[in-house]
Motif scaffolding. Structure first.
Motif, PDB file in Angstrom:
ATOM      1  N   ASP A 104      -0.209  -8.221  35.893  1.00  0.00           N
ATOM      2  CA  ASP A 104      -1.325  -8.815  35.155  1.00  0.00           C
ATOM      3  C   ASP A 104      -2.653  -8.142  35.508  1.00  0.00           C
ATOM      4  N   LYS A 105      -2.804  -7.728  36.750  1.00  0.00           N
ATOM      5  CA  LYS A 105      -4.023  -7.035  37.179  1.00  0.00           C
ATOM      6  C   LYS A 105      -4.073  -5.611  36.598  1.00  0.00           C
ATOM      7  N   GLU A 106      -2.925  -4.965  36.499  1.00  0.00           N
ATOM      8  CA  GLU A 106      -2.848  -3.586  36.002  1.00  0.00           C
ATOM      9  C   GLU A 106      -2.921  -3.496  34.477  1.00  0.00           C
ATOM     10  N   ASN A 107      -2.574  -4.567  33.794  1.00  0.00           N
ATOM     11  CA  ASN A 107      -2.540  -4.579  32.336  1.00  0.00           C
ATOM     12  C   ASN A 107      -3.924  -4.262  31.780  1.00  0.00           C
TER      13      ASN A 107
ATOM     14  N   THR B 111       3.949   3.818  26.115  1.00  0.00           N
ATOM     15  CA  THR B 111       2.793   4.616  26.512  1.00  0.00           C
ATOM     16  C   THR B 111       2.193   4.134  27.836  1.00  0.00           C
ATOM     17  N   GLU B 112       1.047   4.691  28.163  1.00  0.00           N
ATOM     18  CA  GLU B 112       0.397   4.532  29.467  1.00  0.00           C
ATOM     19  C   GLU B 112       0.285   3.112  29.998  1.00  0.00           C
ATOM     20  N   ASN B 113      -0.015   2.144  29.160  1.00  0.00           N
ATOM     21  CA  ASN B 113      -0.281   0.816  29.703  1.00  0.00           C
ATOM     22  C   ASN B 113       0.950   0.151  30.328  1.00  0.00           C
ATOM     23  N   CYS B 114       2.132   0.682  30.088  1.00  0.00           N
ATOM     24  CA  CYS B 114       3.329   0.139  30.747  1.00  0.00           C
ATOM     25  C   CYS B 114       3.342   0.483  32.240  1.00  0.00           C
ATOM     26  N   ILE B 115       2.703   1.570  32.611  1.00  0.00           N
ATOM     27  CA  ILE B 115       2.698   2.016  34.000  1.00  0.00           C
ATOM     28  C   ILE B 115       2.094   0.927  34.888  1.00  0.00           C
ATOM     29  N   LYS B 116       2.821   0.606  35.944  1.00  0.00           N
ATOM     30  CA  LYS B 116       2.457  -0.394  36.942  1.00  0.00           C
ATOM     31  C   LYS B 116       2.456  -1.830  36.404  1.00  0.00           C
ATOM     32  N   CYS B 117       2.941  -2.029  35.183  1.00  0.00           N
ATOM     33  CA  CYS B 117       3.149  -3.379  34.643  1.00  0.00           C
ATOM     34  C   CYS B 117       4.648  -3.628  34.554  1.00  0.00           C
ATOM     35  N   LYS B 118       5.305  -2.837  33.723  1.00  0.00           N
ATOM     36  CA  LYS B 118       6.754  -2.889  33.519  1.00  0.00           C
ATOM     37  C   LYS B 118       7.244  -4.290  33.170  1.00  0.00           C
ATOM     38  N   TYR B 119       6.574  -4.883  32.192  1.00  0.00           N
ATOM     39  CA  TYR B 119       7.115  -6.123  31.626  1.00  0.00           C
ATOM     40  C   TYR B 119       8.403  -5.730  30.904  1.00  0.00           C
ATOM     41  N   THR B 120       9.380  -6.572  30.895  1.00  0.00           N
ATOM     42  CA  THR B 120      10.649  -6.206  30.256  1.00  0.00           C
ATOM     43  C   THR B 120      11.018  -7.134  29.107  1.00  0.00           C
TER      44      THR B 120
ATOM     45  N   GLY C 148      11.442  -1.923  15.467  1.00  0.00           N
ATOM     46  CA  GLY C 148      10.129  -2.435  15.833  1.00  0.00           C
ATOM     47  C   GLY C 148      10.095  -3.823  16.445  1.00  0.00           C
ATOM     48  N   VAL C 149      11.240  -4.424  16.724  1.00  0.00           N
ATOM     49  CA  VAL C 149      11.213  -5.779  17.278  1.00  0.00           C
ATOM     50  C   VAL C 149      10.622  -5.814  18.686  1.00  0.00           C
ATOM     51  N   CYS C 150      10.613  -4.696  19.374  1.00  0.00           N
ATOM     52  CA  CYS C 150      10.066  -4.643  20.722  1.00  0.00           C
ATOM     53  C   CYS C 150       8.537  -4.700  20.746  1.00  0.00           C
ATOM     54  N   VAL C 151       7.897  -4.227  19.704  1.00  0.00           N
ATOM     55  CA  VAL C 151       6.433  -4.103  19.698  1.00  0.00           C
ATOM     56  C   VAL C 151       5.721  -5.431  19.950  1.00  0.00           C
ATOM     57  N   PRO C 152       5.993  -6.486  19.189  1.00  0.00           N
ATOM     58  CA  PRO C 152       5.261  -7.732  19.441  1.00  0.00           C
ATOM     59  C   PRO C 152       5.667  -8.431  20.748  1.00  0.00           C
ATOM     60  N   GLU C 153       6.771  -8.023  21.343  1.00  0.00           N
ATOM     61  CA  GLU C 153       7.240  -8.637  22.591  1.00  0.00           C
ATOM     62  C   GLU C 153       6.564  -8.058  23.830  1.00  0.00           C
ATOM     63  N   CYS C 154       5.896  -6.936  23.705  1.00  0.00           N
ATOM     64  CA  CYS C 154       5.305  -6.255  24.852  1.00  0.00           C
ATOM     65  C   CYS C 154       3.949  -6.867  25.213  1.00  0.00           C
ATOM     66  N   PRO C 155       3.863  -7.598  26.345  1.00  0.00           N
ATOM     67  CA  PRO C 155       2.592  -8.197  26.740  1.00  0.00           C
ATOM     68  C   PRO C 155       1.505  -7.166  27.028  1.00  0.00           C
ATOM     69  N   ALA C 156       1.906  -5.949  27.375  1.00  0.00           N
ATOM     70  CA  ALA C 156       0.939  -4.893  27.680  1.00  0.00           C
ATOM     71  C   ALA C 156       0.501  -4.129  26.429  1.00  0.00           C
ATOM     72  N   GLU C 157       1.111  -4.433  25.293  1.00  0.00           N
ATOM     73  CA  GLU C 157       0.816  -3.715  24.047  1.00  0.00           C
ATOM     74  C   GLU C 157       0.891  -2.205  24.272  1.00  0.00           C
ATOM     75  N   ALA C 158       2.003  -1.771  24.880  1.00  0.00           N
ATOM     76  CA  ALA C 158       2.181  -0.372  25.260  1.00  0.00           C
ATOM     77  C   ALA C 158       3.186   0.370  24.393  1.00  0.00           C
TER      78      ALA C 158
END
Length: 114
Positions: free
Chosen positions: A92-95, A6-15, A44-54
């Motif tokens: 980190d600023k965009e998160n 969802t939206e919070n990944c935009i301009k973060c793109k943690y992988t 669902g293993v990706c969910v807890p790995e996402c620092p942006a909670e996106a």
């Protein structure tokens, strides 16, 4: 069920999420990632790995039909990503910044030339 970026990944793109996905169902755009809904195995293993909670299950309120459609459309257009990369420079600023949905780039990730 599938998972949706969802939206919070935009301009973060943690992988971090890409690294743990057992079926490589992430696709990379210029400024965000998406999940191919037909390839996701709902683990669902990706969910807890996402620092942006996106990342959300498609039955959660944050995974609106709008975001499910964005994931479906761009997963068919963008290249598959299977390995972790550095996040975008201002991640980190965009998160957590609201209103980023209008900043989604439809462009695929550019190839790194090293």
């Amino acid at each position: 069920m599938t998972y949706v970026v969802t939206e919070n990944c935009i301009k973060c793109k943690y992988t971090d999420c890409v690294e743990v996905c057992p079926v490589d169902c992430f696709y990379e755009g210029e400024n965000m990632l998406v999940i191919h809904p037909d390839e996701c195995i709902d683990c669902g293993v990706c969910v807890p790995e996402c620092p942006a909670e996106a990342i959300f299950a498609d039955n959660e309120p944050q995974a609106t039909p709008h975001w499910l459609e964005i994931n479906r459309v761009y997963a068919d257009l963008w290249p598959n990503i299977t390995a972790k990369k550095p996040p975008l420079p201002d991640a980190d600023k965009e998160n957590g910044r609201k209103g980023k949905d209008v900043e989604l780039s439809p462009l695929p990730a550019s190839e790194d030339v090293t």
